[in-house]
Design an enzyme around this catalytic site. Structure first.
Site, PDB file in Angstrom:
ATOM      1  N   ARG A  51       0.498  -1.643   0.474  1.00 41.98           N
ATOM      2  CA  ARG A  51      -0.213  -0.096  -0.338  1.00 41.98           C
ATOM      3  C   ARG A  51       0.771   1.514   0.494  1.00 41.98           C
ATOM      4  O   ARG A  51       0.400   2.082  -0.505  1.00 41.98           O
ATOM      5  CB  ARG A  51      -1.239  -0.235   1.178  1.00 41.98           C
ATOM      6  CG  ARG A  51      -2.007   0.233   0.882  1.00 41.98           C
ATOM      7  CD  ARG A  51      -3.032   0.383   1.622  1.00 41.98           C
ATOM      8  NE  ARG A  51      -2.748  -0.103   3.328  1.00 41.98           N
ATOM      9  CZ  ARG A  51      -3.620  -0.065   4.700  1.00 41.98           C
ATOM     10  NH1 ARG A  51      -4.370   0.605   4.352  1.00 41.98           N
ATOM     11  NH2 ARG A  51      -2.623  -0.281   5.546  1.00 41.98           N
ATOM     12  N   LYS A 149       1.006 -17.790   8.182  1.00 42.54           N
ATOM     13  CA  LYS A 149       0.796 -18.408   9.001  1.00 42.54           C
ATOM     14  C   LYS A 149      -0.184 -17.064   9.743  1.00 42.54           C
ATOM     15  O   LYS A 149       0.808 -15.594   9.220  1.00 42.54           O
ATOM     16  CB  LYS A 149       1.300 -19.210   9.895  1.00 42.54           C
ATOM     17  CG  LYS A 149       2.136 -17.949  10.659  1.00 42.54           C
ATOM     18  CD  LYS A 149       2.881 -19.311  11.854  1.00 42.54           C
ATOM     19  CE  LYS A 149       3.177 -18.100  12.811  1.00 42.54           C
ATOM     20  NZ  LYS A 149       4.077 -18.304  14.131  1.00 42.54           N
ATOM     21  N   ASP A 178       4.316 -23.404   6.166  1.00 44.07           N
ATOM     22  CA  ASP A 178       5.153 -23.077   7.428  1.00 44.07           C
ATOM     23  C   ASP A 178       6.943 -23.684   7.458  1.00 44.07           C
ATOM     24  O   ASP A 178       7.694 -24.482   6.595  1.00 44.07           O
ATOM     25  CB  ASP A 178       4.855 -25.268   8.099  1.00 44.07           C
ATOM     26  CG  ASP A 178       4.992 -24.734   9.648  1.00 44.07           C
ATOM     27  OD1 ASP A 178       5.977 -24.517  10.200  1.00 44.07           O
ATOM     28  OD2 ASP A 178       4.491 -25.237  10.083  1.00 44.07           O
ATOM     29  N   HIS A 179       7.560 -22.260   8.080  1.00 48.69           N
ATOM     30  CA  HIS A 179       8.930 -22.258   8.067  1.00 48.69           C
ATOM     31  C   HIS A 179      10.342 -23.348   8.794  1.00 48.69           C
ATOM     32  O   HIS A 179      10.502 -23.234   7.864  1.00 48.69           O
ATOM     33  CB  HIS A 179       9.734 -21.201   7.784  1.00 48.69           C
ATOM     34  CG  HIS A 179       9.608 -20.485   9.176  1.00 48.69           C
ATOM     35  ND1 HIS A 179       8.882 -20.265  10.109  1.00 48.69           N
ATOM     36  CD2 HIS A 179      10.419 -20.571  10.733  1.00 48.69           C
ATOM     37  CE1 HIS A 179       8.718 -19.674  11.387  1.00 48.69           C
ATOM     38  NE2 HIS A 179       9.717 -20.215  11.361  1.00 48.69           N
ATOM     39  N   LYS A 183      13.272 -26.509   7.112  1.00 50.50           N
ATOM     40  CA  LYS A 183      14.814 -26.598   8.246  1.00 50.50           C
ATOM     41  C   LYS A 183      15.555 -27.408   7.262  1.00 50.50           C
ATOM     42  O   LYS A 183      15.479 -28.097   7.176  1.00 50.50           O
ATOM     43  CB  LYS A 183      14.664 -26.619   9.394  1.00 50.50           C
ATOM     44  CG  LYS A 183      13.997 -25.040   9.929  1.00 50.50           C
ATOM     45  CD  LYS A 183      14.375 -24.991  11.774  1.00 50.50           C
ATOM     46  CE  LYS A 183      13.459 -23.865  12.603  1.00 50.50           C
ATOM     47  NZ  LYS A 183      14.787 -23.317  11.930  1.00 50.50           N
ATOM     48  N   GLU A 217      11.548 -20.500  22.987  1.00 48.28           N
ATOM     49  CA  GLU A 217      12.236 -18.485  23.188  1.00 48.28           C
ATOM     50  C   GLU A 217      12.647 -17.735  23.837  1.00 48.28           C
ATOM     51  O   GLU A 217      11.988 -18.336  25.186  1.00 48.28           O
ATOM     52  CB  GLU A 217      11.279 -18.285  21.856  1.00 48.28           C
ATOM     53  CG  GLU A 217      10.914 -19.157  20.730  1.00 48.28           C
ATOM     54  CD  GLU A 217       9.485 -18.189  20.192  1.00 48.28           C
ATOM     55  OE1 GLU A 217       9.581 -17.609  19.206  1.00 48.28           O
ATOM     56  OE2 GLU A 217       7.908 -17.954  20.658  1.00 48.28           O
ATOM     57  N   HIS A 241       3.702 -26.073  13.731  1.00 49.66           N
ATOM     58  CA  HIS A 241       4.761 -25.959  13.829  1.00 49.66           C
ATOM     59  C   HIS A 241       5.148 -27.391  14.407  1.00 49.66           C
ATOM     60  O   HIS A 241       5.948 -27.486  14.103  1.00 49.66           O
ATOM     61  CB  HIS A 241       6.285 -24.839  14.792  1.00 49.66           C
ATOM     62  CG  HIS A 241       5.966 -22.782  13.833  1.00 49.66           C
ATOM     63  ND1 HIS A 241       5.562 -23.071  12.575  1.00 49.66           N
ATOM     64  CD2 HIS A 241       5.647 -22.304  14.654  1.00 49.66           C
ATOM     65  CE1 HIS A 241       5.730 -22.251  12.051  1.00 49.66           C
ATOM     66  NE2 HIS A 241       5.601 -21.374  13.561  1.00 49.66           N
ATOM     67  N   LYS A 336       7.678 -18.797  25.753  1.00 49.84           N
ATOM     68  CA  LYS A 336       8.242 -17.293  25.526  1.00 49.84           C
ATOM     69  C   LYS A 336       9.071 -16.903  26.702  1.00 49.84           C
ATOM     70  O   LYS A 336       8.912 -17.582  27.327  1.00 49.84           O
ATOM     71  CB  LYS A 336       8.183 -16.428  25.279  1.00 49.84           C
ATOM     72  CG  LYS A 336       6.955 -16.891  23.969  1.00 49.84           C
ATOM     73  CD  LYS A 336       6.327 -15.322  23.242  1.00 49.84           C
ATOM     74  CE  LYS A 336       5.319 -15.079  21.245  1.00 49.84           C
ATOM     75  NZ  LYS A 336       6.690 -15.426  21.042  1.00 49.84           N
TER      76      LYS A 336
HETATM   77  P1  NAD Z   1       4.159  -5.788   8.179  1.00 45.27           P
HETATM   78  O1  NAD Z   1       3.206  -4.833   8.843  1.00 45.27           O
HETATM   79  O2  NAD Z   1       4.958  -5.537   8.765  1.00 45.27           O
HETATM   80  O3  NAD Z   1       3.373  -5.642   6.596  1.00 45.27           O
HETATM   81  C1  NAD Z   1       2.699  -6.306   6.148  1.00 45.27           C
HETATM   82  C2  NAD Z   1       2.284  -5.525   4.892  1.00 45.27           C
HETATM   83  O4  NAD Z   1       0.986  -5.450   4.217  1.00 45.27           O
HETATM   84  C3  NAD Z   1       2.826  -4.397   4.627  1.00 45.27           C
HETATM   85  O5  NAD Z   1       3.758  -3.812   3.721  1.00 45.27           O
HETATM   86  C4  NAD Z   1       1.589  -3.324   3.996  1.00 45.27           C
HETATM   87  O6  NAD Z   1       2.072  -2.481   3.514  1.00 45.27           O
HETATM   88  C5  NAD Z   1       1.090  -3.685   3.458  1.00 45.27           C
HETATM   89  N1  NAD Z   1      -0.462  -4.128   3.502  1.00 45.27           N
HETATM   90  C6  NAD Z   1      -1.311  -3.550   4.754  1.00 45.27           C
HETATM   91  N2  NAD Z   1      -2.563  -3.225   4.197  1.00 45.27           N
HETATM   92  C7  NAD Z   1      -2.683  -3.372   3.180  1.00 45.27           C
HETATM   93  C8  NAD Z   1      -3.908  -3.314   1.774  1.00 45.27           C
HETATM   94  N3  NAD Z   1      -4.768  -2.905   2.450  1.00 45.27           N
HETATM   95  N4  NAD Z   1      -3.310  -3.653   0.331  1.00 45.27           N
HETATM   96  C9  NAD Z   1      -2.041  -3.935   0.094  1.00 45.27           C
HETATM   97  N5  NAD Z   1      -0.948  -3.773   0.927  1.00 45.27           N
HETATM   98  C10 NAD Z   1      -1.665  -4.141   2.389  1.00 45.27           C
HETATM   99  O7  NAD Z   1       3.648  -7.885   8.487  1.00 45.27           O
HETATM  100  P2  NAD Z   1       4.660  -8.887   8.867  1.00 45.27           P
HETATM  101  O8  NAD Z   1       4.800  -8.803   9.540  1.00 45.27           O
HETATM  102  O9  NAD Z   1       5.098  -8.124   7.175  1.00 45.27           O
HETATM  103  O10 NAD Z   1       3.543 -10.337   8.567  1.00 45.27           O
HETATM  104  C11 NAD Z   1       3.303 -10.358   7.337  1.00 45.27           C
HETATM  105  C12 NAD Z   1       2.131 -11.823   7.566  1.00 45.27           C
HETATM  106  O11 NAD Z   1       3.467 -12.911   7.558  1.00 45.27           O
HETATM  107  C13 NAD Z   1       1.355 -11.409   8.207  1.00 45.27           C
HETATM  108  O12 NAD Z   1       0.612 -12.713   7.763  1.00 45.27           O
HETATM  109  C14 NAD Z   1       2.048 -12.436   9.413  1.00 45.27           C
HETATM  110  O13 NAD Z   1       1.239 -13.057  10.492  1.00 45.27           O
HETATM  111  C15 NAD Z   1       2.706 -13.301   9.039  1.00 45.27           C
HETATM  112  N6  NAD Z   1       4.636 -13.916   9.314  1.00 45.27           N
HETATM  113  C16 NAD Z   1       5.131 -12.930   9.727  1.00 45.27           C
HETATM  114  C17 NAD Z   1       5.875 -13.145  10.477  1.00 45.27           C
HETATM  115  C18 NAD Z   1       7.117 -12.247  10.766  1.00 45.27           C
HETATM  116  O14 NAD Z   1       7.776 -12.302  11.094  1.00 45.27           O
HETATM  117  N7  NAD Z   1       6.892 -11.323  10.643  1.00 45.27           N
HETATM  118  C19 NAD Z   1       6.386 -14.584  10.648  1.00 45.27           C
HETATM  119  C20 NAD Z   1       5.859 -15.374  10.470  1.00 45.27           C
HETATM  120  C21 NAD Z   1       4.575 -15.218   9.919  1.00 45.27           C
END
Ligand code: NAD
Length: 489
Positions: A51, A149, A178-179, A183, A217, A241, A336
């Site tokens: 966005r 996830k 599922d990362h 591994k 963790e 996991h 945690k």
């Molecule tokens: P984040 O909040 O950092 O990023 C969200 C992204 O979505 C941003 O790029 C934002 O611009 C975009 N976005 C939000 N609303 C939008 C819209 N309406 N249209 C288009 N783009 C939009 O989130 P994150 O931490 O990167 O997580 C992303 C996904 O990955 C989630 O489902 C989260 O559960 C999963 N996840 C994240 C992690 C992690 O380590 N961050 C680990 C496992 C899973």
């Protein structure tokens, strides 16, 4: 030994949420490392879609900074960053509206490459994106979607999400990530189990006393308190996991190493899980670090919910009702703010039926340890005679089954789970991704456990910052004359 990197076919990978935390920390640095390894063909494109209002040049700068910060040693040693950045494009898009979709469709038009769409956004947007991919003609039969996830928060929501995705994509196009399955050691576990004659005959309740799975963790919930307080350790870690690890340890040998053959066997394990009795569940919440409450507050303070009943720790005794495992408990725990960051699966074999070394009676058991993080590796504890004179004294020594020195150490150390899994998506290999029925079966087992403690108004037990969890978790094993493995790095 020379590593074998097999280049994948030319692809376009669109990362929805390309400016987000996961994309910057894992997906983009992982792609860069694969680029440096020579696996990504010239002409492939990585298209960030989010966005935030950026043009491609600005986005390339974001990607550069992400790789510099999170790329790791292997990325630092690679001087192809400018070449990699030439593959990067950016589209401003609104998952919930029509903005940006025509630009994306134009960008993707007229190519016969592999198309993959990574949904690295909040799960609430998964359905919106799937729908718009279809609407804009981007969901053709060869396209793949990667879904992050959490996949639902219970059976009902997971089913609804599966149904939504199935409206626009076939199951063989959907990659539920599922990362943990990416591994190196998890795959090595399958190689060790199914590539050797040694282990399989012993891999059952006749020879295995019990199995432990620990994912410990040191971090708290800072930054994601809202999400976590609605989820808890059971939903956030066990349902996905730990369940996946349990499946790989417990499943029958598949007839072949093909995606559905492996996933069929994992599904059978989940379906054979018994409901868990309340006295086989210990839930906990971490306390603040004494004297450092500001920096390391308690769980309840961190989530700003003084009455929270969500668990930041859980230990369970799980039984699998099938011929192979009846009578062998699986103890799983995750939490945690524990003493160390460590993920480990341990197979504890039974005592020898008769001990001829009277002095050492009952003290030695074979233990197979599969360390997933921070240091990946597999060791088998075997009992030998302590070298030297002085009689028949026995000691346990670890047999290192990782053989890092004989393999390409670079490859072992640096292929992160995400980069491996993304390459599997491009190759069209779903073996390490969860199928819809697996996810639903896992929720089917999880839901009644959570409903049970909610109905009992169960309050998690406090545990000390930097400890190994609530004392009750240790007592649960002691009652059965067993002990948790020490949590070590
Ligand atoms: P984040 O909040 O950092 O990023 C969200 C992204 O979505 C941003 O790029 C934002 O611009 C975009 N976005 C939000 N609303 C939008 C819209 N309406 N249209 C288009 N783009 C939009 O989130 P994150 O931490 O990167 O997580 C992303 C996904 O990955 C989630 O489902 C989260 O559960 C999963 N996840 C994240 C992690 C992690 O380590 N961050 C680990 C496992 C899973």
């Amino acid at each position: 030994m020379v590593s074998r990197v097999i280049p994948v076919d030319t692809f376009d990978l669109v990362i929805f949420g390309g400016t987000g935390d996961l994309a910057r920390r894992k997906i983009l640095p992982g792609l860069f490392r694969r680029f440096c390894a020579g696996q990504i063909p010239a002409g492939a494109r990585v298209i960030g879609a989010a966005r935030s209002a950026h043009n491609t040049d600005e986005y390339r700068q974001i990607v550069r900074e992400a790789i510099e910060e999170f790329g790791g040693a292997r990325a630092d040693a690679c001087d192809h960053l400018d070449d990699f950045l030439q593959m990067i494009e950016y589209v401003v898009i609104d998952a919930r509206g029509d903005d940006g979709w025509k630009e994306l469709a134009d960008l993707m038009a007229g190519t016969d490459r592999i198309e993959a769409y990574y949904f690295s956004v909040a799960p609430a947007l998964f359905g919106d994106i799937a729908k718009r991919l279809k609407k804009w003609g981007l969901a053709d039969a060869g396209a793949r979607i990667v879904v992050e996830k959490p996949f639902g928060r219970d059976l009902t929501t997971a089913r609804a999400l599966n149904k939504t995705l199935a409206t626009y994509f076939n199951e063989d196009q959907i990659y539920r990530i599922d990362h943990y399955l990416g591994k190196e050691t998890v795959q090595n576990l399958m190689a060790v189990r199914f590539g050797n004659m040694l282990f399989e005959p012993l891999w059952n309740s006749q020879y295995v006393d019990h199995i432990q799975i620990t994912v410990a963790e040191t971090v708290g919930v800072a930054g994601r308190g809202d999400y976590y307080d609605n989820a808890g350790a059971m939903r956030d870690m066990v349902q996905n996991h730990l369940m996946q690890l349990l499946c790989l340890i417990a499943m029958e040998p598949p007839a072949r190493f093909s995606p559905d053959a492996v996933r069929d066997e994992k599904l059978k394990v989940i379906r054979a899980l018994e409901p868990v009795e309340p006295h086989h569940i210990v839930r906990g919440q971490y306390q603040a670090e004494p004297g450092n409450e500001e920096q390391h507050p308690s769980y309840r303070t961190a989530v700003e919910n003084p009455r929270s009943r969500t668990e930041s720790f859980i230990a369970l005794r799980i039984e699998i009702s099938n011929w192979r495992w009846a009578g062998t408990p699986f103890y799983v725990r995750t939490g945690k703010r524990l003493a160390e960051r460590s993920s480990e699966i341990t197979v504890v074999f039974k005592d020898t039926p008769h001990n001829i070394f009277e002095e050492d009676a009952g003290r030695h058991r074979n233990v197979l340890s599969i360390h997933l993080q921070p240091n990946e590796g597999i060791t088998l504890g075997v009992t030998i005679k302590e070298p030297g004179p002085g009689g028949m004294r026995l000691i346990d020594v670890p047999l290192d089954m990782t053989f890092a020195e004989t393999l390409d150490a670079d490859e072992i150390e640096h292929v992160d789970a995400y980069e491996r899994l993304i390459m599997d998506v491009i190759r069209g290999n779903q073996t390490l991704f969860m199928r819809c029925d697996e996810v639903e079966a896992a929720w089917e087992w999880t839901d009644p456990i959570i409903e049970g403690w909610e109905a009992r108004n169960d309050v998690p037990r406090p545990y000390d910052f930097g400890s190994t969890g609530p004392i009750a978790a240790h007592e649960m094993l002691r009652r059965e004359k067993r002990e948790w493995r020490q949590v070590t790095e």
